[in-house]
Structures are given as structure tokens and as C-alpha cells.
Scaffold this active site. Sequence first.
Site, mmCIF file in Angstrom:
data_model
loop_
_atom_site.group_PDB
_atom_site.id
_atom_site.type_symbol
_atom_site.label_atom_id
_atom_site.label_comp_id
_atom_site.label_asym_id
_atom_site.label_seq_id
_atom_site.Cartn_x
_atom_site.Cartn_y
_atom_site.Cartn_z
ATOM 1 N N ILE A 51 -42.421 -32.799 21.145
ATOM 2 C CA ILE A 51 -41.002 -33.146 21.075
ATOM 3 C C ILE A 51 -40.490 -33.667 22.411
ATOM 4 O O ILE A 51 -39.286 -33.786 22.602
ATOM 5 C CB ILE A 51 -40.161 -31.934 20.635
ATOM 6 C CG1 ILE A 51 -40.329 -30.761 21.609
ATOM 7 C CG2 ILE A 51 -40.535 -31.500 19.217
ATOM 8 C CD1 ILE A 51 -39.443 -29.548 21.301
ATOM 9 N N ASP A 52 -41.404 -34.005 23.331
ATOM 10 C CA ASP A 52 -41.011 -34.328 24.703
ATOM 11 C C ASP A 52 -40.715 -35.805 24.950
ATOM 12 O O ASP A 52 -40.204 -36.174 26.007
ATOM 13 C CB ASP A 52 -42.075 -33.852 25.697
ATOM 14 C CG ASP A 52 -43.481 -34.316 25.320
ATOM 15 O OD1 ASP A 52 -43.646 -35.506 24.978
ATOM 16 O OD2 ASP A 52 -44.415 -33.489 25.368
ATOM 17 N N CYS A 59 -15.607 -33.290 18.701
ATOM 18 C CA CYS A 59 -14.879 -32.325 17.863
ATOM 19 C C CYS A 59 -15.039 -30.874 18.297
ATOM 20 O O CYS A 59 -14.382 -29.997 17.737
ATOM 21 C CB CYS A 59 -15.315 -32.475 16.412
ATOM 22 S SG CYS A 59 -16.975 -31.824 16.074
ATOM 23 N N CYS A 72 -19.517 -32.790 12.936
ATOM 24 C CA CYS A 72 -19.143 -34.181 12.668
ATOM 25 C C CYS A 72 -20.345 -35.119 12.616
ATOM 26 O O CYS A 72 -20.199 -36.287 12.252
ATOM 27 C CB CYS A 72 -18.141 -34.678 13.704
ATOM 28 S SG CYS A 72 -18.817 -34.916 15.371
ATOM 29 N N CYS A 127 -24.193 -33.113 16.399
ATOM 30 C CA CYS A 127 -23.162 -32.109 16.147
ATOM 31 C C CYS A 127 -23.266 -31.623 14.709
ATOM 32 O O CYS A 127 -23.333 -32.427 13.769
ATOM 33 C CB CYS A 127 -21.784 -32.705 16.401
ATOM 34 S SG CYS A 127 -20.422 -31.597 15.946
ATOM 35 N N THR A 179 -49.979 -31.148 28.428
ATOM 36 C CA THR A 179 -50.222 -30.136 29.459
ATOM 37 C C THR A 179 -50.562 -30.789 30.795
ATOM 38 O O THR A 179 -50.271 -30.229 31.853
ATOM 39 C CB THR A 179 -51.349 -29.177 29.046
ATOM 40 O OG1 THR A 179 -52.523 -29.931 28.709
ATOM 41 C CG2 THR A 179 -50.934 -28.324 27.857
ATOM 42 N N HIS A 206 -42.216 -33.267 14.598
ATOM 43 C CA HIS A 206 -41.358 -32.110 14.861
ATOM 44 C C HIS A 206 -40.068 -32.482 15.587
ATOM 45 O O HIS A 206 -39.389 -31.612 16.117
ATOM 46 C CB HIS A 206 -42.140 -31.055 15.663
ATOM 47 C CG HIS A 206 -43.273 -30.460 14.902
ATOM 48 N ND1 HIS A 206 -44.353 -29.843 15.507
ATOM 49 C CD2 HIS A 206 -43.529 -30.395 13.563
ATOM 50 C CE1 HIS A 206 -45.208 -29.435 14.588
ATOM 51 N NE2 HIS A 206 -44.724 -29.756 13.403
ATOM 52 N N ASN A 264 -60.876 -31.742 22.140
ATOM 53 C CA ASN A 264 -60.129 -30.513 22.382
ATOM 54 C C ASN A 264 -61.010 -29.541 23.151
ATOM 55 O O ASN A 264 -62.209 -29.448 22.892
ATOM 56 C CB ASN A 264 -59.680 -29.874 21.057
ATOM 57 C CG ASN A 264 -58.428 -29.036 21.212
ATOM 58 O OD1 ASN A 264 -57.409 -29.515 21.717
ATOM 59 N ND2 ASN A 264 -58.484 -27.777 20.809
ATOM 60 N N ALA A 306 -49.759 -30.314 21.621
ATOM 61 C CA ALA A 306 -49.255 -29.896 22.925
ATOM 62 C C ALA A 306 -50.231 -30.162 24.064
ATOM 63 O O ALA A 306 -49.818 -30.401 25.200
ATOM 64 C CB ALA A 306 -48.908 -28.404 22.885
#
Length: 252
Positions: free
Chosen positions: A106-107, A155, A133, A130, A26, A122, A216, A22
Site C-alpha cells: 500500500i506504499d 465537512c 461526504c 471522507c 523491505t 490492498h 523469496n 511486503a
Amino acid sequence: MDVSELRQIVAQSSNIVFFGGAGVSTESHIPDFRSETGLFRPGGHTTGYPPERVLSGSFFRTHPEGFFEFYRSKMLYPDARPGKAHLALAELERQGRLQAVITQNIDGLHQQAGSRHVLELHGSVHRNFCLDCGTFCDLSAVIESESIIPRCRQCGGVIKPDVVLYEESLDLELLYRARDFVRSADMLIVGGTSLTVNPAAGLVAEYRGDKLILINRTPTPFDSRAQYLIRDSIGQVLEALVANKDAKDGEA
């Protein structure tokens, strides 16, 4: 550590793998989870439930309205743009030095920056499907939905983001691919991650080389294993590597 030393190491490498979390995003104004200003901090949310509970598979099934209210307000940043780290990694790939980006994010910002070999452990907010379906749709199906729970246009079934929620398992095939990249790397750069979420964080332990670069701002469980430990902005550090390369090219 002097970044000039890191430049020399990068210049001698042709099989670099990056593993990030993450903290990489940032600088694109997407909050992380566990820092002092992160989403999981006390007061960082107002749902009445712990975020880990709201973002779990069981909560999605039993409280879909609550899940999507939280998901839309806290997890989606459609206007975010790639930061310095994303752009620098895309440039390292273009140079033929970086072989893969392994991300817990996940961006989709790595792809926006131009990276092609991205393993999203992730999942991604940009992929949705969906439950009835199986039809796939993009992020707009969630954002533009007139109802709290987005529904399939084919659907009427419930749409689920293609992200790994708590209580759900990672894609093992993808995890094994990421492991193979890490094992074969001649240099592993790790950045923007607390390395506390498994099994993803355990990938770092698979590295067999002697060029582990850990960038980090806060300590991680793997600090003692790193050959090079940098407490600085990951965007500034990676940008400095690419800027140095570009400067040399311009002088030639």
C-alpha cells in the site's frame, strides 16, 4: 538457479506479470509483517492488541484513536524511496516486457519508480476519503492532521485510508482484472511474499503457463509449483536482469 538462465527466459517473454508483497519494499526500509523482524512478530508493536485486530474494520469504527496511532507510527513511511526491485520492474515495463505489477503493498513505491500498470489489491496510503461526504484527499491530510483522528476539511467527517482492512473485502473488479493478467501471462514472477494471505495469494494458482519464477528468502506454499525457485534478494535478482540488458545495449 543461475540468474543468466533467468535472463534468457525474460528475453524470450513479452507478457510478463509480476505479483509481489511486503518483501519488495523491505529494501526501502519498510518492515514486512510475518518475517523474524516483521511487524507481527512478538514485541513488534506495543498497542496491547494483535496487529490484525488494530488493522480491522471493526477496530477502526470502534477505536479510531487507537487505529490512527498505530497506523501513523507503523504503516506510514512518507520518506521511503523505491528500491532495486521497484526500479527494475519499471524498467522491464519500459522495455515492453512487463504488462502489469500486481501488489499487496500500500506504499505506492511502484508508481514512484515509474511503473504505470499497477494493480494495488490492498489499496494505497496515498488515497484517503471522507466517510461522510466522500471527498478524496492525499496522504498529507492524515500526516498533517492536528487531531489524532484526521477530519475532512470540507465537512469535518472522519477520513478513512483507502486501504483494505481486515474484515473488509477486496475490490472484486480489481481482483478479476488481476486474475485475467495472471491467466494470460507467458511468464509470472512472484516475489517478496509469503503467499499466505488470501484471496490475493490464490491468484498464483490461476497461472496457466510454465514459467513461474518464485523469488523469496523463505518457503511458501507454492514452492513446489514453481519452475524456477530463487532464495535471494528480490532487488538484486531483478536488478541483475535489467543490468544485463543495459550492458548489452551499451555494447551494441
